[in-house]
Design an enzyme around this catalytic site. Structure first.
Site, short mmCIF file in Angstrom:
data_model
loop_
_atom_site.label_atom_id
_atom_site.label_comp_id
_atom_site.label_asym_id
_atom_site.label_seq_id
_atom_site.Cartn_x
_atom_site.Cartn_y
_atom_site.Cartn_z
N CYS A 73 30.50 36.57 48.19
CA CYS A 73 30.41 37.08 46.82
C CYS A 73 31.08 36.18 45.79
CB CYS A 73 31.00 38.48 46.74
SG CYS A 73 30.16 39.69 47.80
N CYS A 114 33.52 46.38 49.67
CA CYS A 114 34.90 46.24 49.20
C CYS A 114 35.75 47.43 49.63
CB CYS A 114 34.93 46.11 47.68
SG CYS A 114 34.42 44.50 47.04
N CYS A 153 37.12 44.12 42.71
CA CYS A 153 36.83 44.28 44.13
C CYS A 153 37.09 45.68 44.66
CB CYS A 153 37.63 43.28 44.96
SG CYS A 153 39.40 43.59 44.95
#
Length: 236
Positions: A194, A111, A217
């Site tokens: 994800c 991320c 995130c």
């Protein structure tokens, strides 16, 4: 940020908050949108105020194709001309995720490379960021303020007080198209590796990083200058 700025917008939410912010900070306010499950509501409000307002979309290289298609559809439908598609730096990817599988071993690092760092670069020169987060999403979002300070900028959350029912009612009232994946059980939509189908009005983000303690995130990790320590999602 001067306290008077906060007081001048006290009691406002939704378009009533978004409108003055975009006008008062014209050219200095950026909307950050995932073009995900509920994104159409905030983007519609933006289009009613200023179709040329800067809208930042982080193209991580890991999105569902349905999200990219939905992005194109909303841009056309709402007449948005200020959308900026931001991608990760190629050098960062080569150094940290050359094989494209970092998400399997370190989702936070993935991320950071694909969202946090690119967004920080994209927001240079802006004084205000606007997002569509809502309190009903729970975890660290349960106590969202409409206005706060994040990373030295004014952070605006026009939809913080909206409920799932309010979002659905707004979309119906304005005949807004839904994200293709919501029709097959996705309540919250991020990167494909994800995200899985799941969630409900009580826990819409249950399909994000399922089975892990991760709930954000990486682009919403500060609140009033402090790092957010998001609690682990309860197991079901």
């Amino acid at each position: 940020m001067d306290r008077a700025v906060f007081e001048s917008y006290a009691g406002l939410e939704g378009r009533e908050l978004l409108g003055p912010i975009l006008r008062d900070f014209a050219g200095r306010a950026a909307v950050v949108s995932s073009f995900g499950a509920e994104s159409a509501v905030l983007l519609h409000m933006v289009s009613q105020v200023d179709t040329a307002a800067p809208v930042i979309f982080l193209d991580t290289g890991k999105h569902f194709w349905e999200t990219l298609s939905y992005r194109a559809r909303l841009i056309d439908r709402l007449g948005l001309t200020g959308v900026r598609i931001i991608k990760p730096d190629e050098a960062d990817l080569a150094a940290g995720d050359a094989g494209g599988t970092l998400h399997k071993t370190d989702a936070d690092a993935c991320c950071r490379i694909r969202k946090t760092v690119p967004l920080a670069r994209a927001l240079e020169g802006f004084d205000v960021t606007i997002s569509g987060r809502k309190r009903y999403h729970g975890a660290a979002r349960a106590t969202l303020d409409f206005l706060s300070i994040a990373d030295g900028r004014l952070k605006v959350e026009p939809l913080a007080g909206f409920s799932a029912l309010g979002i659905a009612a707004y979309m119906k009232a304005h005949d807004l198209p839904g994200h293709p994946l919501t029709g097959i059980g996705y309540f919250s939509i991020g990167c494909e590796p994800c995200t899985q189908a799941g969630g409900d009005a009580a826990d819409p983000r249950a399909g994000r990083w399922a089975g892990s303690a991760k709930t954000e995130c990486g682009i919403h990790w500060t609140h009033n200058g402090a790092t957010i320590a998001a609690p682990a999602r309860a197991s079901h």
